[in-house]
Write an enzyme that holds these catalytic residues in place. Structure first.
Site, mmCIF file in Angstrom:
data_model
loop_
_atom_site.group_PDB
_atom_site.id
_atom_site.type_symbol
_atom_site.label_atom_id
_atom_site.label_comp_id
_atom_site.label_asym_id
_atom_site.label_seq_id
_atom_site.Cartn_x
_atom_site.Cartn_y
_atom_site.Cartn_z
ATOM 1 N N ARG A 34 -7.344 2.290 4.212
ATOM 2 C CA ARG A 34 -7.892 3.351 4.668
ATOM 3 C C ARG A 34 -8.193 4.643 4.437
ATOM 4 O O ARG A 34 -9.284 4.978 5.302
ATOM 5 C CB ARG A 34 -6.037 3.239 5.571
ATOM 6 C CG ARG A 34 -5.808 2.466 6.446
ATOM 7 C CD ARG A 34 -3.765 3.240 6.882
ATOM 8 N NE ARG A 34 -3.362 1.808 7.281
ATOM 9 C CZ ARG A 34 -2.436 1.985 7.908
ATOM 10 N NH1 ARG A 34 -1.391 2.294 6.917
ATOM 11 N NH2 ARG A 34 -1.861 1.489 8.335
ATOM 12 N N THR B 136 -0.703 6.226 6.263
ATOM 13 C CA THR B 136 -1.030 5.673 7.678
ATOM 14 C C THR B 136 -2.332 6.990 8.874
ATOM 15 O O THR B 136 -2.907 6.183 9.203
ATOM 16 C CB THR B 136 0.709 6.186 8.821
ATOM 17 O OG1 THR B 136 1.558 5.134 7.769
ATOM 18 C CG2 THR B 136 0.084 5.731 9.954
ATOM 19 N N GLU C 5 8.217 -10.109 10.821
ATOM 20 C CA GLU C 5 6.902 -10.307 11.191
ATOM 21 C C GLU C 5 6.289 -11.025 10.843
ATOM 22 O O GLU C 5 5.298 -12.094 11.858
ATOM 23 C CB GLU C 5 6.118 -9.301 10.238
ATOM 24 C CG GLU C 5 6.408 -7.562 10.602
ATOM 25 C CD GLU C 5 6.175 -6.144 10.058
ATOM 26 O OE1 GLU C 5 5.313 -6.408 9.447
ATOM 27 O OE2 GLU C 5 6.189 -5.153 10.534
ATOM 28 N N TYR D 17 5.896 -4.132 16.895
ATOM 29 C CA TYR D 17 6.083 -2.713 16.743
ATOM 30 C C TYR D 17 7.571 -2.396 17.732
ATOM 31 O O TYR D 17 7.692 -1.009 18.406
ATOM 32 C CB TYR D 17 4.562 -2.232 17.670
ATOM 33 C CG TYR D 17 3.922 -2.228 16.461
ATOM 34 C CD1 TYR D 17 3.774 -1.922 15.335
ATOM 35 C CD2 TYR D 17 2.658 -2.420 17.251
ATOM 36 C CE1 TYR D 17 2.802 -1.475 15.051
ATOM 37 C CE2 TYR D 17 1.713 -1.939 16.207
ATOM 38 C CZ TYR D 17 1.753 -2.087 15.210
ATOM 39 O OH TYR D 17 -0.227 -2.160 14.197
ATOM 40 N N HIS E 18 -2.366 -2.969 8.758
ATOM 41 C CA HIS E 18 -1.699 -3.124 9.043
ATOM 42 C C HIS E 18 -1.120 -4.331 7.677
ATOM 43 O O HIS E 18 -1.032 -4.631 7.456
ATOM 44 C CB HIS E 18 -1.079 -4.677 9.727
ATOM 45 C CG HIS E 18 1.028 -3.349 10.280
ATOM 46 N ND1 HIS E 18 1.578 -3.214 10.597
ATOM 47 C CD2 HIS E 18 1.532 -5.201 9.819
ATOM 48 C CE1 HIS E 18 2.525 -3.601 10.697
ATOM 49 N NE2 HIS E 18 2.893 -4.467 9.662
ATOM 50 N N ASN F 97 -6.770 2.505 12.340
ATOM 51 C CA ASN F 97 -6.571 2.306 11.031
ATOM 52 C C ASN F 97 -6.881 1.202 10.081
ATOM 53 O O ASN F 97 -6.348 1.254 8.813
ATOM 54 C CB ASN F 97 -5.413 3.782 9.821
ATOM 55 C CG ASN F 97 -4.150 3.050 11.147
ATOM 56 O OD1 ASN F 97 -4.148 2.033 11.548
ATOM 57 N ND2 ASN F 97 -3.088 3.334 10.494
ATOM 58 N N PHE G 81 2.955 7.427 21.547
ATOM 59 C CA PHE G 81 2.351 6.517 20.945
ATOM 60 C C PHE G 81 1.753 5.543 21.417
ATOM 61 O O PHE G 81 0.871 4.341 21.176
ATOM 62 C CB PHE G 81 1.147 6.966 19.592
ATOM 63 C CG PHE G 81 2.339 6.873 18.426
ATOM 64 C CD1 PHE G 81 2.219 5.426 18.051
ATOM 65 C CD2 PHE G 81 2.754 7.273 18.336
ATOM 66 C CE1 PHE G 81 3.420 4.938 17.063
ATOM 67 C CE2 PHE G 81 3.883 7.010 17.015
ATOM 68 C CZ PHE G 81 4.402 5.932 16.480
ATOM 69 N N LYS H 256 -6.591 -5.186 11.710
ATOM 70 C CA LYS H 256 -6.442 -4.779 13.278
ATOM 71 C C LYS H 256 -7.857 -4.833 13.676
ATOM 72 O O LYS H 256 -8.615 -5.278 13.606
ATOM 73 C CB LYS H 256 -6.135 -3.388 13.273
ATOM 74 C CG LYS H 256 -4.363 -3.014 12.575
ATOM 75 C CD LYS H 256 -4.730 -1.501 12.855
ATOM 76 C CE LYS H 256 -2.618 -1.362 12.664
ATOM 77 N NZ LYS H 256 -2.462 0.313 12.414
ATOM 78 N N ARG I 97 0.814 -1.724 0.177
ATOM 79 C CA ARG I 97 1.308 -0.004 1.031
ATOM 80 C C ARG I 97 0.204 0.670 0.544
ATOM 81 O O ARG I 97 -0.528 1.660 0.756
ATOM 82 C CB ARG I 97 1.988 -0.094 1.371
ATOM 83 C CG ARG I 97 3.604 -0.521 2.214
ATOM 84 C CD ARG I 97 3.057 -0.390 3.455
ATOM 85 N NE ARG I 97 3.242 0.568 4.007
ATOM 86 C CZ ARG I 97 3.193 1.475 5.249
ATOM 87 N NH1 ARG I 97 3.589 0.031 6.406
ATOM 88 N NH2 ARG I 97 3.883 2.176 6.012
HETATM 89 P P1 IDP Z 1 2.233 1.828 8.913
HETATM 90 O O1 IDP Z 1 1.423 1.068 10.246
HETATM 91 O O2 IDP Z 1 1.206 3.162 7.806
HETATM 92 O O3 IDP Z 1 3.423 1.373 8.774
HETATM 93 P P2 IDP Z 1 3.516 2.970 11.516
HETATM 94 O O4 IDP Z 1 4.310 4.451 11.500
HETATM 95 O O5 IDP Z 1 4.200 2.264 11.281
HETATM 96 O O6 IDP Z 1 2.133 3.697 10.406
HETATM 97 O O7 IDP Z 1 2.720 2.810 12.843
HETATM 98 C C1 IDP Z 1 1.785 2.364 13.506
HETATM 99 C C2 IDP Z 1 0.584 2.122 13.621
HETATM 100 O O8 IDP Z 1 1.247 3.272 15.230
HETATM 101 C C3 IDP Z 1 -0.002 3.026 12.565
HETATM 102 O O9 IDP Z 1 -0.496 2.209 11.939
HETATM 103 C C4 IDP Z 1 -1.282 4.097 13.781
HETATM 104 O O10 IDP Z 1 -2.295 2.740 13.502
HETATM 105 C C5 IDP Z 1 -0.692 3.776 14.973
HETATM 106 N N1 IDP Z 1 0.247 5.147 15.030
HETATM 107 C C6 IDP Z 1 1.003 5.875 14.623
HETATM 108 N N2 IDP Z 1 1.488 7.375 14.186
HETATM 109 C C7 IDP Z 1 0.866 7.301 14.961
HETATM 110 C C8 IDP Z 1 0.495 8.925 16.199
HETATM 111 O O11 IDP Z 1 1.270 9.597 15.821
HETATM 112 N N3 IDP Z 1 -0.234 8.624 17.257
HETATM 113 C C9 IDP Z 1 -1.408 7.700 17.524
HETATM 114 N N4 IDP Z 1 -1.212 6.443 16.104
HETATM 115 C C10 IDP Z 1 -0.269 6.420 15.132
HETATM 116 MG MG MG Z 2 5.185 0.796 9.972
#
Ligand code: IDP
Ligand code: MG
Length: 138
Positions: free
Chosen positions: A102, A91, A126, A49, A115, A112, A57, A9, A85
């Site tokens: 992470r 996450t 993707e 996304y 991805h 974080n 968010f 990212k 993963r």
């Molecule tokens: P992932 O990246 O572990 O698959 P996802 O739930 O798909 O997690 O969320 C995508 C991205 O959105 C996350 O990596 C994170 O950067 C961001 N994100 C997820 N939940 C939140 C939140 O509650 N607040 C702010 N950013 C979030």
């Molecule tokens: Mg995800």
């Protein structure tokens, strides 16, 4: 052999973590099949996304992911979708174990650093957003 989509990212690129992250992925035994640096458009980000559209968010996520260059790649390896993963960690970096990417390189959920696709269908969906068939050697 399985394939997945992975991305460093903008904060990972900006902090100079490209080499460190690629090193971990290669050390694990995953093969980088395709790799490119690009700045995502808002259209690409919305496609990527789509599942998060409408969440609190979402706007912040799209603004952030389009804020600077990212490194997109296709990884290949045994059980790479699940394995990546696990290597990434949870996450929210506060819940990501030390030793995960992470867990070792991030403190903020919105920053974080990495991805990884969460399923086989996400992986192929993707990969198609970022790479042509020619670019992944097919
Ligand atoms: P992932 O990246 O572990 O698959 P996802 O739930 O798909 O997690 O969320 C995508 C991205 O959105 C996350 O990596 C994170 O950067 C961001 N994100 C997820 N939940 C939140 C939140 O509650 N607040 C702010 N950013 C979030
Ligand atoms: Mg995800």
């Amino acid at each position: 052999m399985e394939r997945t989509f992975c991305m460093i990212k903008p904060e990972g690129v900006q902090r100079g973590l490209i080499g460190a992250i690629l090193n971990r992925l290669e050390n694990k035994g995953y093969r980088i099949v395709a790799l490119k640096m690009l700045k995502m458009t808002r259209e690409m980000a919305a496609k990527h996304y789509a599942e998060h559209q409408g969440k609190p968010f979402y706007e912040e996520l799209i603004n952030h992911i389009t804020s600077g260059p990212v490194v997109a790649m296709v990884l290949e390896g045994k059980d790479v979708i699940t394995g990546l993963r696990k290597l990434m960690g949870a996450t929210n970096p506060i819940e990501a174990e030390p030793g995960t990417i992470r867990g070792d390189y991030a403190t903020e959920i919105g920053e974080n650093v990495i991805h990884g696709a969460d399923s086989a269908s996400s992986a192929s969906r993707e990969i198609d957003i970022y790479f042509t068939q020619e670019e992944i050697g097919e």
